[in-house]
Scaffold this motif. Structure first.
Motif, short mmCIF file in Angstrom:
data_model
loop_
_atom_site.label_atom_id
_atom_site.label_comp_id
_atom_site.label_asym_id
_atom_site.label_seq_id
_atom_site.Cartn_x
_atom_site.Cartn_y
_atom_site.Cartn_z
N ALA A 1 -4.84 6.76 33.80
CA ALA A 1 -4.74 7.06 32.37
C ALA A 1 -3.69 8.13 32.09
O ALA A 1 -2.94 8.05 31.11
CB ALA A 1 -6.10 7.51 31.84
N ILE A 2 -3.61 9.13 32.99
CA ILE A 2 -2.65 10.22 32.78
C ILE A 2 -1.23 9.71 32.97
O ILE A 2 -0.33 9.98 32.15
CB ILE A 2 -2.94 11.39 33.74
N TYR B 1 3.17 8.89 30.74
CA TYR B 1 4.49 9.38 31.16
C TYR B 1 5.37 8.27 31.74
O TYR B 1 6.21 8.51 32.60
CB TYR B 1 4.32 10.48 32.23
N LYS B 2 5.19 7.06 31.26
CA LYS B 2 5.97 5.93 31.78
C LYS B 2 7.47 6.20 31.64
O LYS B 2 7.96 6.55 30.57
CB LYS B 2 5.59 4.64 31.05
N GLY B 3 8.18 6.03 32.77
CA GLY B 3 9.64 6.19 32.76
C GLY B 3 10.11 7.63 32.68
O GLY B 3 11.32 7.88 32.51
N GLN B 4 9.22 8.60 32.83
CA GLN B 4 9.59 10.01 32.67
C GLN B 4 9.60 10.75 34.02
O GLN B 4 9.03 10.30 35.00
CB GLN B 4 8.62 10.71 31.72
N VAL C 1 8.65 14.34 40.51
CA VAL C 1 8.61 12.90 40.79
C VAL C 1 8.98 12.14 39.52
O VAL C 1 9.06 12.71 38.42
CB VAL C 1 7.20 12.46 41.26
N LYS C 2 9.20 10.84 39.69
CA LYS C 2 9.47 9.96 38.57
C LYS C 2 8.31 8.99 38.41
O LYS C 2 7.70 8.56 39.40
CB LYS C 2 10.77 9.18 38.80
N GLY D 1 3.88 2.86 34.91
CA GLY D 1 2.93 3.97 34.92
C GLY D 1 2.39 4.25 36.30
O GLY D 1 1.23 4.65 36.45
N THR D 2 3.23 4.08 37.33
CA THR D 2 2.82 4.36 38.71
C THR D 2 3.86 5.28 39.36
O THR D 2 4.94 5.51 38.82
CB THR D 2 2.72 3.07 39.54
N LEU D 3 3.51 5.76 40.56
CA LEU D 3 4.44 6.62 41.32
C LEU D 3 5.11 5.86 42.46
O LEU D 3 5.87 6.44 43.23
CB LEU D 3 3.69 7.83 41.89
N ASP D 4 4.86 4.57 42.57
CA ASP D 4 5.40 3.75 43.65
C ASP D 4 5.00 4.30 45.03
O ASP D 4 5.81 4.38 45.95
CB ASP D 4 6.93 3.65 43.56
#
Length: 451
Positions: free
Chosen positions: A263-264, A268-271, A288-289, A294-297
């Motif tokens: 949810a958090i 911050y998608k794409g940020q 990180v990006k 909406g994931t950190l990969d």
């Protein structure tokens, strides 16, 4: 190699159980001076892998690994030796013995299976004790993690605390899915309120029909956001994140569990953001990006229960037993195994539950053995199979021990012995039922392989 290890354990366990089961018939037959013509591991249709005659008995190994048998003179069994039965009864034959002796001979195999299962469980309790995650420990923290669609369908949410199933307090967290399989209703605590819920009649059918990515327990304990791998060529490959890092905050928002991150991160998608990670005994701030999804990969890694205990998330139970304490503990475990199995069997015979979909044959049984040999796992599974085999053989189906027991009890109660022809026809009917069940169970296995 893994298949070979599983198959070897399965064959070893099955062979042990069959030999001891048949020995349970063999010993009382000999004690009552009843001739035993054959003692076989596996079936020997047309030929045997090995055989040797000692006294009146031929001991051997057949080539069809579907069980085993003892051929007792004067008894209508799977050998269907009607020629012998057409001759006058002889003193050494089964049919010439008193009903109470015949009953003991027929119950001998089942008796050995139950005693063996109980004995193994007692020895396991004495040797290894019990190690498990108590359900109370999960409830004392922050409840369960719900990500499975079936868990959502039956009304569960992340943070719920499962209290009872069918009115019985849940002891082991990992036993919840089995409890749902055998149960009809359960109670949860949600935000301080106790709520009772009913499991759908076809819960087992829904469980079997889940997608492959949802296989496993219906509910899980809540885990920290532990990184097992930073994906190659991902936007965070060179960010400084490392395997075994535990993310404790995202852009200043503290998180304790992985399920809180989704949810958090969606905000911050794409940020570009900063995460705080716990690494060994230190903490670090790492830029990180966030992907457009909406994931950190990164690959989430579920840590072991022992690691969770070290991190202070849960308190595990580690119970040791003296030999005298292991006896009641082993008996209790045996009884729980038996009653759970009976509950499952009842549901299999109720078509509306869909439990028949879960009926499995040799592939299913073999697959429950681990792909690396563990003495504790091997003997735990063997104890379960021994009790299962004992109960299955007690079912009042002709061709099984239970069928013979029913006919003998009828004779003892009424004083009327069933005719040989009736017993022959009953044996044929029972054999056909068993073959049909065997084909259905193994057909289920094959169907699941290609599903």
């Amino acid at each position: 190699m893994e298949i070979l290890i599983k198959a070897s354990q399965f064959i070893l366990s099955l062979s042990l159980l069959i030999v001891l089961h048949e020995l349970g018939h063999f010993i009382p037959a000999k004690l009552f001076k009843t001739r035993v013509e054959k003692f076989y591991l596996f079936f020997d249709y047309k030929f045997s892998i090995f055989k040797k005659k000692i006294g009146d008995t031929v001991y051997g190994i057949g080539w069809i690994p579907l069980g085993g048998y003892v051929k007792i003179s004067g008894m209508i069994d799977e050998s269907m030796d009607t020629e012998q039965m057409a001759l006058p009864p002889q003193p050494w034959e089964f049919r010439s013995k008193p009903a109470w002796q015949r009953l003991i001979i027929m119950l001998g195999g089942v008796f050995v299976n139950f005693v063996l299962g109980i004995f193994i469980y007692i020895m396991l309790m004495w040797s290894y004790g019990e190690q498990f995650l108590p359900n109370q420990s999960v409830n004392d923290k922050d409840g369960i993690w719900v990500q499975d669609s079936l868990a959502m369908e039956i009304g569960l949410k992340t943070g719920d605390k499962i209290l009872t199933i069918d009115g019985e307090k849940v002891r082991e967290f990992n036993a919840i899915t089995l409890g749902f399989i055998n149960g009809n209703n359960f109670t949860i605590e949600r935000n301080g309120e106790v709520i009772e819920k009913t499991l759908p009649v076809n819960f087992i059918s829904k469980l079997m029909d889940r997608k492959k990515n949802e296989e496993g327990p219906v509910v899980a304990a809540r885990y920290p956001f532990t990184i097992s791998k930073v994906l190659k060529d991902s936007i965070n490959e060179n960010s400084g994140l490392k395997p075994r890092d535990i993310i404790t905050s995202i852009n200043g928002e503290s998180i304790k569990y992985f399920d809180q991150a989704e949810a958090i991160l969606s905000n911050y998608k794409g940020q570009d953001i900063t995460v705080t990670v716990k690494r060994d005994k230190t903490t670090e701030q790492i830029p990180v990006k966030v992907t457009n999804r909406g994931t950190l990969d990164v690959q989430f890694g579920a840590v072991s229960y022992s690691d969770l205990e070290k991190l202070g998330y849960y308190d595990l139970a580690d119970i040791e037993y003296s030999f005298s304490e292991a006896i009641p503990a082993g008996l209790k475990k045996s009884w729980k195994t038996l009653t759970d199995y009976v509950k499952q069997l009842k549901k299999i015979f109720n078509p509306s539950t869909g439990a028949y979909k879960g009926l499995g044959g040799f592939i299913s049984i073999g697959s429950i053995f681990p792909d690396e040999f563990s003495a504790q796992s091997f003997w735990t599974i063997t104890a379960f199979l021994s009790i299962m085999l004992g109960f299955m053989n007690l079912l009042p189906i002709p061709a099984l021990d239970g069928g013979h027991v029913v006919f003998t009890l009828w004779e003892m109660i009424t004083g009327k012995k069933p005719g040989d022809k009736f017993l022959e026809y009953a044996q044929v009917v029972g054999f056909i039922l068993l073959i049909a069940l065997l084909l259905f169970a193994n057909g289920n296995d094959i169907f699941r392989l290609f599903d």
